[in-house]
Design a protein around this motif. Structure first.
Motif, mmCIF file in Angstrom:
data_model
loop_
_atom_site.group_PDB
_atom_site.id
_atom_site.type_symbol
_atom_site.label_atom_id
_atom_site.label_comp_id
_atom_site.label_asym_id
_atom_site.label_seq_id
_atom_site.Cartn_x
_atom_site.Cartn_y
_atom_site.Cartn_z
ATOM 1 N N LYS A 198 -10.677 -8.009 0.451
ATOM 2 C CA LYS A 198 -10.408 -6.769 -0.259
ATOM 3 C C LYS A 198 -9.518 -7.084 -1.461
ATOM 4 C CE LYS A 198 -11.189 -3.354 3.326
ATOM 5 N NZ LYS A 198 -10.698 -2.099 3.935
ATOM 6 N N CYS A 199 -9.418 -6.137 -2.381
ATOM 7 C CA CYS A 199 -8.700 -6.375 -3.626
ATOM 8 C C CYS A 199 -7.338 -5.704 -3.621
ATOM 9 C CB CYS A 199 -9.507 -5.861 -4.814
ATOM 10 S SG CYS A 199 -10.873 -6.939 -5.289
ATOM 11 N N MET A 200 -6.394 -6.362 -4.315
ATOM 12 C CA MET A 200 -5.102 -5.729 -4.540
ATOM 13 C C MET A 200 -5.309 -4.543 -5.475
ATOM 14 S SD MET A 200 -1.556 -7.251 -6.084
ATOM 15 C CE MET A 200 -1.232 -8.229 -4.619
ATOM 16 N N ASP A 201 -4.744 -3.403 -5.116
ATOM 17 C CA ASP A 201 -4.927 -2.147 -5.833
ATOM 18 C C ASP A 201 -3.553 -1.509 -5.993
ATOM 19 O OD1 ASP A 201 -7.511 0.045 -6.132
ATOM 20 O OD2 ASP A 201 -5.499 0.890 -6.042
ATOM 21 N N GLN A 202 -3.340 -0.819 -7.105
ATOM 22 C CA GLN A 202 -2.038 -0.190 -7.334
ATOM 23 C C GLN A 202 -1.730 0.914 -6.331
ATOM 24 O OE1 GLN A 202 -2.014 1.593 -11.202
ATOM 25 N NE2 GLN A 202 -3.384 3.264 -10.636
ATOM 26 N N GLY A 203 -2.746 1.401 -5.630
ATOM 27 C CA GLY A 203 -2.524 2.439 -4.643
ATOM 28 C C GLY A 203 -2.361 3.809 -5.260
ATOM 29 N N PRO A 204 -2.005 4.807 -4.441
ATOM 30 C CA PRO A 204 -1.897 6.175 -4.950
ATOM 31 C C PRO A 204 -0.805 6.294 -6.007
ATOM 32 C CG PRO A 204 -1.932 6.129 -2.538
ATOM 33 C CD PRO A 204 -1.748 4.720 -2.992
ATOM 34 N N THR A 205 -1.064 7.107 -6.999
ATOM 35 C CA THR A 205 -0.054 7.422 -8.013
ATOM 36 C C THR A 205 0.111 8.944 -8.083
ATOM 37 O OG1 THR A 205 -1.767 7.389 -9.734
ATOM 38 C CG2 THR A 205 -0.508 5.375 -9.400
ATOM 39 N N PRO A 206 1.341 9.453 -8.202
ATOM 40 C CA PRO A 206 2.569 8.658 -8.245
ATOM 41 C C PRO A 206 2.835 7.951 -6.922
ATOM 42 C CG PRO A 206 3.099 10.989 -8.061
ATOM 43 C CD PRO A 206 1.616 10.911 -8.266
ATOM 44 N N GLY A 207 3.550 6.876 -7.008
ATOM 45 C CA GLY A 207 3.828 6.027 -5.873
ATOM 46 C C GLY A 207 3.975 4.599 -6.334
ATOM 47 N N HIS A 208 4.539 3.727 -5.490
ATOM 48 C CA HIS A 208 4.774 2.355 -5.910
ATOM 49 C C HIS A 208 4.394 1.343 -4.831
ATOM 50 C CE1 HIS A 208 8.512 3.600 -3.880
ATOM 51 N NE2 HIS A 208 8.637 2.331 -3.535
ATOM 52 N N TYR B 87 6.396 0.161 -26.752
ATOM 53 C CA TYR B 87 7.108 1.354 -26.319
ATOM 54 C C TYR B 87 6.675 1.824 -24.928
ATOM 55 C CZ TYR B 87 2.952 3.347 -28.630
ATOM 56 O OH TYR B 87 1.655 3.620 -29.038
ATOM 57 N N ASN B 88 5.598 1.244 -24.381
ATOM 58 C CA ASN B 88 5.178 1.545 -23.015
ATOM 59 C C ASN B 88 5.682 0.468 -22.060
ATOM 60 O OD1 ASN B 88 3.737 3.913 -23.604
ATOM 61 N ND2 ASN B 88 1.961 2.726 -24.264
ATOM 62 N N ASP B 89 5.610 0.746 -20.781
ATOM 63 C CA ASP B 89 6.041 -0.228 -19.783
ATOM 64 C C ASP B 89 4.918 -0.470 -18.783
ATOM 65 O OD1 ASP B 89 7.627 -2.026 -18.475
ATOM 66 O OD2 ASP B 89 9.089 -0.574 -17.717
ATOM 67 N N ASN B 90 4.870 -1.688 -18.271
ATOM 68 C CA ASN B 90 3.918 -2.044 -17.231
ATOM 69 C C ASN B 90 4.583 -1.910 -15.864
ATOM 70 O OD1 ASN B 90 1.616 -3.207 -18.959
ATOM 71 N ND2 ASN B 90 3.402 -4.305 -19.723
ATOM 72 N N ARG B 91 3.782 -2.045 -14.827
ATOM 73 C CA ARG B 91 4.332 -2.004 -13.466
ATOM 74 C C ARG B 91 4.217 -3.392 -12.849
ATOM 75 N NH1 ARG B 91 3.475 2.741 -9.591
ATOM 76 N NH2 ARG B 91 1.310 2.081 -9.474
ATOM 77 N N CYS B 92 5.363 -3.911 -12.430
ATOM 78 C CA CYS B 92 5.433 -5.269 -11.900
ATOM 79 C C CYS B 92 5.594 -5.256 -10.389
ATOM 80 C CB CYS B 92 6.612 -6.019 -12.511
ATOM 81 S SG CYS B 92 6.367 -6.546 -14.203
ATOM 82 N N LEU B 93 4.959 -6.236 -9.763
ATOM 83 C CA LEU B 93 5.162 -6.448 -8.329
ATOM 84 C C LEU B 93 6.470 -7.199 -8.149
ATOM 85 C CD1 LEU B 93 3.636 -5.992 -5.618
ATOM 86 C CD2 LEU B 93 2.824 -8.355 -5.838
ATOM 87 N N ASN C 107 12.393 -4.841 2.406
ATOM 88 C CA ASN C 107 11.072 -4.241 2.505
ATOM 89 C C ASN C 107 10.038 -5.126 1.827
ATOM 90 O OD1 ASN C 107 12.033 -1.927 3.818
ATOM 91 N ND2 ASN C 107 12.638 -1.019 1.851
ATOM 92 N N LEU C 108 8.779 -4.746 1.929
ATOM 93 C CA LEU C 108 7.705 -5.472 1.271
ATOM 94 C C LEU C 108 7.804 -5.286 -0.237
ATOM 95 C CD1 LEU C 108 4.746 -4.553 3.639
ATOM 96 C CD2 LEU C 108 5.964 -6.736 3.529
ATOM 97 N N PRO C 109 7.248 -6.220 -1.031
ATOM 98 C CA PRO C 109 7.233 -6.047 -2.489
ATOM 99 C C PRO C 109 6.542 -4.741 -2.872
ATOM 100 C CG PRO C 109 6.589 -8.274 -1.891
ATOM 101 C CD PRO C 109 6.644 -7.491 -0.616
ATOM 102 N N ALA C 110 6.985 -4.196 -3.962
ATOM 103 C CA ALA C 110 6.427 -2.931 -4.447
ATOM 104 C C ALA C 110 6.342 -2.976 -5.968
ATOM 105 C CB ALA C 110 7.284 -1.755 -3.977
ATOM 106 N N LEU C 111 5.761 -1.929 -6.552
ATOM 107 C CA LEU C 111 5.567 -1.856 -7.995
ATOM 108 C C LEU C 111 6.694 -1.049 -8.640
ATOM 109 C CD1 LEU C 111 1.719 -1.165 -8.081
ATOM 110 C CD2 LEU C 111 2.895 -3.323 -8.539
#
Length: 487
Positions: A417-427, A460-466, A473-477
């Motif tokens: 399966k693939c890594m996915d950002q998951g539900p948004t909003p959320g991290h 001026y925008n930001d990315n989401r990092c693992l 806890n487990l890594p998050a975005l």
């Protein structure tokens, strides 16, 4: 002459007649039940047309699907309707030189509704001084709707010309055809689904008279595709991301520090509607005729103008109302044309930055296998004009572009399966069935930043990092600037 309020009242009456046309001698409107919507999921009927009969709804929906805007309503509105004056108040007090360059107006179209073209032509004739308007040139990029027979409103002094393509050549070629046919000192290349507003031409012509190397564009107000009402847009620069999709963006801070919304502002690119000295546009190569169907040609022109001796400005005292279609009738999915054209722009103009476009489209950095056509002539043009490198453009014209030179890997992370950002909003990232759309786009940089869910084209925008939150806890975005650049 009717006042604006009088004309607005007339337009409102037309809308009411369309919505409630029940004929004389029938029940009062308040006693009639509202017909059920036949197309409740249609974008056309979400904010318009709830009182149309079923036959009227079918007619309106059929025309909407064909054209991407409300032709049913357009056919019933006045051809010479008055637009609200949405300019900065200071624009009305400006005085322009008595002697200005003459103007050729080019309208390009493909399967455009007849009433829309009528309204565009009428607005140009009514709102452009006769001594400045030399000609209107209509370029038909091989329309297939056989009922389209262009209606012309002629004034004795005005030259009208129709240029027809025998096959569909795309936006860039249509604009080129119009430019080649033009004979005035300045050429304005517009879409046909527009209406020019009061004194739209004078501020553009005056700016070009000051500097023939400036390519200018009006501010577009939006015309809703469903009810054809005008929505005011504020002045903004015409910009783009690394995938070459157009967008609006703020001007540089210096423009706002002047506290005068009537002044022109510098722009990295131009969104298709452009006004230029006709000879100068030819000197720098017109438009790239190697572009296909749609997209990229306006950004290519912006880069070329800036790096080859000119500049681009948005002129707030010139306003044009532009219909934003629900869909393009000639191609529902424009992405394949956009990608191909973006790669062509990158190969010709972007030097060591060209692989940013590959990253944005999720393509290999080399050997992407997409035919971008012959670019030898455009490469020679760049050399002949002694154009500046793209690095100069990034540093001096468009410093807001984020650079991705240290991206070492990108794509999908697949382990059954693939890594996915998951539900948004959320991290909380998740493992999900692989589809490789935006939520599953991942990028790894040399500094250790690992992005999930896309990469942004602008600083001026930001990315989401693992990242490890440090709480066990487990890594998050998390926002990358917060994680890696906090003090």
């Amino acid at each position: 002459m009717r006042t604006f309020k009088q004309k607005q009242s007339q337009i409102q009456m037309v809308n009411e007649e369309i919505m409630h046309d029940k004929g004389a001698g029938k029940k009062p409107l308040e006693d009639l039940k509202e017909p059920a919507l036949l197309f409740p999921e249609s974008d056309l009927f979400k904010n318009w047309g709830k009182n149309l009969t079923h036959d009227e709804q079918r007619d309106a929906q059929a025309a909407f699907e064909q054209y991407g805007y409300n032709v049913y309503l357009s056919d019933r509105l006045p051809i010479d309707r008055l637009l609200p004056d949405t300019r900065d108040q200071r624009c009305a007090t400006k005085v322009y030189p008595e002697t200005l360059p003459t103007l050729s107006v080019v309208l390009i179209y493909l399967d455009e509704a007849l009433s829309i073209i009528k309204r565009a032509v009428c607005s140009i004739i009514d709102r452009t001084p006769a001594h400045l308007l030399k000609e209107i040139i209509l370029v038909d990029d091989h329309s297939t709707n056989g009922s389209l027979k262009v209606w012309l409103v002629l004034k004795p002094h005005l030259k009208m010309l129709i240029v027809k393509h025998h096959q569909q050549l795309g936006l860039a070629q249509a604009r080129l055809s119009g430019w080649r046919a033009a004979t005035a000192e300045v050429v304005a290349i517009l879409d046909a689904h527009i209406e020019v507003n009061v004194m739209w031409a004078e501020p553009l012509l005056a700016r070009i008279k000051q500097d023939r190397t400036v390519v200018v564009s009006p501010v577009f107000d939006r015309v809703n595709y469903y009810d054809l009402n005008v929505v005011q847009y504020n002045p903004a620069a015409h910009a783009f991301d690394w995938a070459m999709w157009c967008m609006y963006e703020s001007f540089q801070p210096g423009w706002y520090s002047l506290h005068d919304g009537s002044l022109p502002g510098k722009s990295p690119a131009v969104m298709g509607i452009l006004v230029a000295d006709r000879v100068f546009l030819g000197e720098i190569g017109g438009l790239d005729g190697g572009m296909k169907v749609y997209g990229g040609e306006n950004i290519e022109l912006g880069i070329r103008v800036w790096t080859c001796g000119g500049s681009i400005e948005i002129v707030p005292c010139s306003k044009i109302a532009h219909i934003e279609r629900s869909h393009k009738p000639y191609a529902r999915d424009l992405s394949k044309f956009m990608m191909r054209n973006a790669l062509r722009v990158a190969e010709i103009w972007m030097d060591e930055y060209k692989y940013h476009v590959n990253i944005a489209w999720g393509l290999p950095p080399k050997d992407h296998g997409i035919d971008i056509g012959d670019i030898s002539e455009r490469k020679s043009l760049r050399e002949k004009l002694n154009c500046k490198p793209f690095s100069w453009y990034v540093e001096n014209v468009y410093p807001a572009l984020a650079t991705w030179k240290d991206v070492v890997a990108y794509g999908g992370v697949n382990a059954q399966k693939c890594m996915d950002q998951g539900p948004t909003p959320g991290h909380i990232p998740i493992a999900y069935n692989c589809h490789y759309y935006h939520p599953q786009h991942t990028y790894y940089r040399q500094n250790g930043e690992f992005y999930v869910g896309g990469i942004k084209s602008h600083k001026y925008n930001d990315n989401r990092c693992l990242a490890d939150p440090g709480t066990g806890n487990l890594p998050a975005l998390y926002p990358c600037k917060e994680v890696f650049h906090s003090t």
